[in-house]
Design a protein around this motif. Structure first.
Motif, PDB file in Angstrom:
ATOM      1  N   ILE A   3       0.886  -1.154   0.000  1.00  0.00           N
ATOM      2  CA  ILE A   3       0.000   0.000   0.000  1.00  0.00           C
ATOM      3  C   ILE A   3       0.927   1.208   0.000  1.00  0.00           C
ATOM      4  N   PRO A   4       0.865   2.030  -1.038  1.00  0.00           N
ATOM      5  CA  PRO A   4       1.855   3.092  -1.176  1.00  0.00           C
ATOM      6  C   PRO A   4       1.726   4.203  -0.132  1.00  0.00           C
ATOM      7  N   VAL A   5       2.859   4.863   0.112  1.00  0.00           N
ATOM      8  CA  VAL A   5       2.867   6.028   0.995  1.00  0.00           C
ATOM      9  C   VAL A   5       3.057   7.303   0.191  1.00  0.00           C
ATOM     10  N   ALA A   6       3.475   7.174  -1.064  1.00  0.00           N
ATOM     11  CA  ALA A   6       3.647   8.342  -1.922  1.00  0.00           C
ATOM     12  C   ALA A   6       2.274   8.890  -2.298  1.00  0.00           C
ATOM     13  N   ILE A   7       2.071  10.166  -2.068  1.00  0.00           N
ATOM     14  CA  ILE A   7       0.781  10.786  -2.352  1.00  0.00           C
ATOM     15  C   ILE A   7       0.495  10.720  -3.854  1.00  0.00           C
ATOM     16  N   GLY A   8      -0.705  10.246  -4.178  1.00  0.00           N
ATOM     17  CA  GLY A   8      -1.106  10.135  -5.576  1.00  0.00           C
ATOM     18  C   GLY A   8      -0.931   8.757  -6.161  1.00  0.00           C
ATOM     19  N   ALA A   9      -0.302   7.852  -5.394  1.00  0.00           N
ATOM     20  CA  ALA A   9      -0.059   6.501  -5.920  1.00  0.00           C
ATOM     21  C   ALA A   9      -1.136   5.511  -5.493  1.00  0.00           C
ATOM     22  N   GLU A  10      -2.136   5.979  -4.735  1.00  0.00           N
ATOM     23  CA  GLU A  10      -3.162   5.072  -4.203  1.00  0.00           C
ATOM     24  C   GLU A  10      -3.940   4.372  -5.312  1.00  0.00           C
ATOM     25  N   ASP A  11      -4.034   5.020  -6.478  1.00  0.00           N
ATOM     26  CA  ASP A  11      -4.809   4.416  -7.563  1.00  0.00           C
ATOM     27  C   ASP A  11      -4.138   3.174  -8.131  1.00  0.00           C
ATOM     28  N   GLY A  12      -2.919   2.894  -7.690  1.00  0.00           N
ATOM     29  CA  GLY A  12      -2.247   1.688  -8.135  1.00  0.00           C
ATOM     30  C   GLY A  12      -2.771   0.430  -7.460  1.00  0.00           C
ATOM     31  N   VAL A  13      -3.484   0.588  -6.355  1.00  0.00           N
ATOM     32  CA  VAL A  13      -4.021  -0.564  -5.623  1.00  0.00           C
ATOM     33  C   VAL A  13      -5.278  -1.047  -6.344  1.00  0.00           C
ATOM     34  N   VAL A  14      -5.243  -2.273  -6.840  1.00  0.00           N
ATOM     35  CA  VAL A  14      -6.351  -2.775  -7.651  1.00  0.00           C
ATOM     36  C   VAL A  14      -7.275  -3.725  -6.886  1.00  0.00           C
ATOM     37  N   ASN A  15      -6.774  -4.435  -5.872  1.00  0.00           N
ATOM     38  CA  ASN A  15      -7.616  -5.344  -5.101  1.00  0.00           C
ATOM     39  C   ASN A  15      -8.634  -4.528  -4.296  1.00  0.00           C
ATOM     40  N   PRO A  16      -9.937  -4.807  -4.425  1.00  0.00           N
ATOM     41  CA  PRO A  16     -10.948  -3.976  -3.755  1.00  0.00           C
ATOM     42  C   PRO A  16     -10.781  -3.902  -2.240  1.00  0.00           C
ATOM     43  N   LEU A  17     -10.494  -5.018  -1.578  1.00  0.00           N
ATOM     44  CA  LEU A  17     -10.345  -4.993  -0.125  1.00  0.00           C
ATOM     45  C   LEU A  17      -9.090  -4.244   0.295  1.00  0.00           C
ATOM     46  N   VAL A  18      -8.000  -4.452  -0.441  1.00  0.00           N
ATOM     47  CA  VAL A  18      -6.770  -3.723  -0.139  1.00  0.00           C
ATOM     48  C   VAL A  18      -6.978  -2.230  -0.406  1.00  0.00           C
ATOM     49  N   HIS A  19      -7.761  -1.939  -1.421  1.00  0.00           N
ATOM     50  CA  HIS A  19      -8.049  -0.532  -1.734  1.00  0.00           C
ATOM     51  C   HIS A  19      -8.782   0.142  -0.583  1.00  0.00           C
ATOM     52  N   GLN A  20      -9.659  -0.601   0.090  1.00  0.00           N
ATOM     53  CA  GLN A  20     -10.343  -0.040   1.259  1.00  0.00           C
ATOM     54  C   GLN A  20      -9.337   0.299   2.363  1.00  0.00           C
ATOM     55  N   SER A  21      -8.368  -0.577   2.550  1.00  0.00           N
ATOM     56  CA  SER A  21      -7.320  -0.310   3.540  1.00  0.00           C
ATOM     57  C   SER A  21      -6.503   0.910   3.135  1.00  0.00           C
ATOM     58  N   ALA A  22      -6.205   1.011   1.838  1.00  0.00           N
ATOM     59  CA  ALA A  22      -5.432   2.152   1.345  1.00  0.00           C
ATOM     60  C   ALA A  22      -6.177   3.457   1.557  1.00  0.00           C
ATOM     61  N   ALA A  23      -7.485   3.421   1.314  1.00  0.00           N
ATOM     62  CA  ALA A  23      -8.296   4.629   1.507  1.00  0.00           C
ATOM     63  C   ALA A  23      -8.336   5.023   2.982  1.00  0.00           C
ATOM     64  N   GLN A  24      -8.430   4.031   3.850  1.00  0.00           N
ATOM     65  CA  GLN A  24      -8.434   4.321   5.283  1.00  0.00           C
ATOM     66  C   GLN A  24      -7.099   4.936   5.706  1.00  0.00           C
ATOM     67  N   LEU A  25      -5.999   4.406   5.184  1.00  0.00           N
ATOM     68  CA  LEU A  25      -4.684   4.934   5.530  1.00  0.00           C
ATOM     69  C   LEU A  25      -4.480   6.335   4.977  1.00  0.00           C
ATOM     70  N   ALA A  26      -5.009   6.586   3.792  1.00  0.00           N
ATOM     71  CA  ALA A  26      -4.864   7.913   3.196  1.00  0.00           C
ATOM     72  C   ALA A  26      -5.545   8.981   4.050  1.00  0.00           C
ATOM     73  N   ALA A  27      -6.570   8.568   4.795  1.00  0.00           N
ATOM     74  CA  ALA A  27      -7.302   9.504   5.642  1.00  0.00           C
ATOM     75  C   ALA A  27      -6.881   9.424   7.108  1.00  0.00           C
ATOM     76  N   SER A  28      -5.832   8.651   7.385  1.00  0.00           N
ATOM     77  CA  SER A  28      -5.415   8.436   8.777  1.00  0.00           C
ATOM     78  C   SER A  28      -4.957   9.736   9.438  1.00  0.00           C
ATOM     79  N   THR A  29      -5.448   9.978  10.642  1.00  0.00           N
ATOM     80  CA  THR A  29      -5.041  11.157  11.410  1.00  0.00           C
ATOM     81  C   THR A  29      -3.945  10.818  12.416  1.00  0.00           C
ATOM     82  N   TRP A  30      -3.749   9.551  12.668  1.00  0.00           N
ATOM     83  CA  TRP A  30      -2.644   9.064  13.500  1.00  0.00           C
ATOM     84  C   TRP A  30      -2.437   7.607  13.143  1.00  0.00           C
TER      85      TRP A  30
END
Length: 435
Positions: free
Chosen positions: A361-388
């Motif tokens: 799951i990428p940490v580079a901003i803008g690379a989240e669209d590279g995640v293709v697995n739907p469940l992993v994408h949900q994790s990526a979206a949660q991390l992108a919005a992480s406040t801590w």
């Protein structure tokens, strides 16, 4: 001097001049072709992923012919055992893998690492701002950045949709810890094992205790505890989290014999449809398939996911995430080219390539669209919005205290230890570690 000798001497001088000129040309050519070696130490065993890294390194070398990126491999345990010695030797790797947490902090205190703060903050902080802020924060100690983030992961609940339907449960209604306990009771009443537990390895159960502390106390409480401030691990919010963990354990939510079950066995249990829920990593969908009895496991469309719920009245937010934070540290004497290559390796384009391959799951901003697995994408979206984003407690607190954390989590869950006693054990281990 006779003529013959003069000619001979003259010829010798010409030969010497020619040889000298040739040597000079060779030295100039050698200098022009001199390369800076960048030593990159990793512990990746998957040949597919190593091939991707090799391809990225070759592209970098094509654009930077004066740089020779040399990949070096050590097996996981050998890496842990040999790295401290390597970092103090002339053979120290320039770039090496890190899990962050207490080990990285200890390495920074020995003077083995390069402080990356100035480089990350140069040019209005362009390099540092190219990553998820929570990732940078997680690799920062004493206001200094000690590693370049590579990937993040988060622990969350995965559930068997068919078993939830059988038990009459709507997963979208699980918002609070009380909601979750009610669901566990309802699943059990339907004759289904609620949760697959891997108590045999201990660390899978520390996820529950960690998340409850995060939800009850928030960032301030845990940060104070690990910095030796306030009441430390005897903070009321931490003791309350232990009480809630004990309450959960008293429901007997796991399969019989869970205290001897390994993590792969727990994944297999979930994949075989013998438990309704598992608290696991972002790659749980793939891992349950690999560990299922038939090698197929649950179909992806039969797996749902939800975040660890909030605790009513707690200081923590639903956007606080727990999980891995991995990156690359740079040794103190590394050449500038090591920093430049690392910025290239972890830029959005390359992280997108790695994400598409299921590597991270990428940490580079803008690379989240590279995640293709739907469940992993949900994790990526949660991390992108992480406040801590909090690294695993057993990792963040270092190996000595981390072992006690895992032991205590199991003891409290199984009803063999009171929360207050567990908190005291961790506090004692923490204070011992300081001396």
């Amino acid at each position: 001097m006779n003529r013959i000798m003069s000619i001979a001497l003259k010829g010798e001088r010409i030969a010497v001049r020619a040889a000298t000129t040739g040597l000079a040309l060779m030295l100039c050519a050698t200098a022009a072709n001199a390369q800076t070696v960048v030593k990159w130490l990793h512990l990746e065993t998957d040949p597919r992923y190593v091939a991707i890294w090799n391809d990225i390194a070759k592209k970098y070398e094509t654009d930077h012919p004066n740089v020779d990126v040399q990949m070096q491999f050590l097996e996981n345990e050998a890496f842990k055992a040999k790295l401290p010695t390597l970092l103090q030797s002339p053979d120290a790797p320039h770039i090496f893998y890190t899990w962050g947490g207490g080990v990285l902090k200890q390495q920074s205190e020995t003077g083995s690492l390069m402080d990356l703060t100035a480089a990350m903050q140069a040019k209005d902080g362009a390099w540092g701002k190219s990553y998820n802020p929570a990732a940078i924060q997680g690799l920062t100690f004493d206001d200094k950045i000690w590693a370049v983030p590579m990937k993040m992961g988060t622990v969350s609940f995965f559930y068997n949709k068919a078993l939830f339907t059988k038990a009459g449960i709507d997963a979208t209604g699980i918002k609070t810890w009380t909601n979750f306990l009610d669901v566990v009771k309802k699943i059990k009443a339907a004759g289904i094992v609620p949760v697959a537990g891997g108590g045999g390895e201990k660390w899978p159960l520390h996820f529950y205790w960690s998340y409850l502390i995060m939800r009850d106390g928030g960032k301030n409480v845990f940060t104070a505890a690990k910095n030796g401030e306030g009441k430390g691990f005897l903070d009321p919010a931490i003791i309350k989290a232990g009480d809630q963990l004990a309450e959960f354990g008293a429901l007997e939510p796991f399969q019989p014999g869970y205290l001897g079950t390994t993590w792969p066995q727990a994944l297999g249990l979930f994949g075989d449809g013998k438990a309704a829920i598992i608290l696991g990593f972002e790659n749980t969908e793939a891992n349950q398939r690999n560990n299922a009895g038939d090698g197929k496991g649950l179909a992806p469309e039969n797996i749902g996911r939800f975040a660890f719920p909030v605790v009513e009245g707690g200081a923590g937010a639903a956007t606080n995430t727990l999980g891995g934070l991995n990156g690359w540290a740079i040794s103190k004497d590394a050449p500038p080219e090591a920093l430049d290559f690392l910025a290239y390796l972890t830029n959005a384009d390359n992280e997108r390539v790695m994400a598409k391959a299921g590597m991270l799951i990428p940490v580079a901003i803008g690379a989240e669209d590279g995640v293709v697995n739907p469940l992993v994408h949900q994790s990526a979206a949660q991390l992108a919005a992480s406040t801590w984003h909090q690294n695993f407690f057993d990792q963040d607190l270092g190996p000595s205290v981390g072992r006690v954390v895992n032991d205590v989590a199991v003891e409290i869950t199984s009803g063999q230890m009171k929360s207050q006693d567990g908190a005291q054990m961790i506090q004692d281990a923490f204070e011992l570690e300081k001396f």
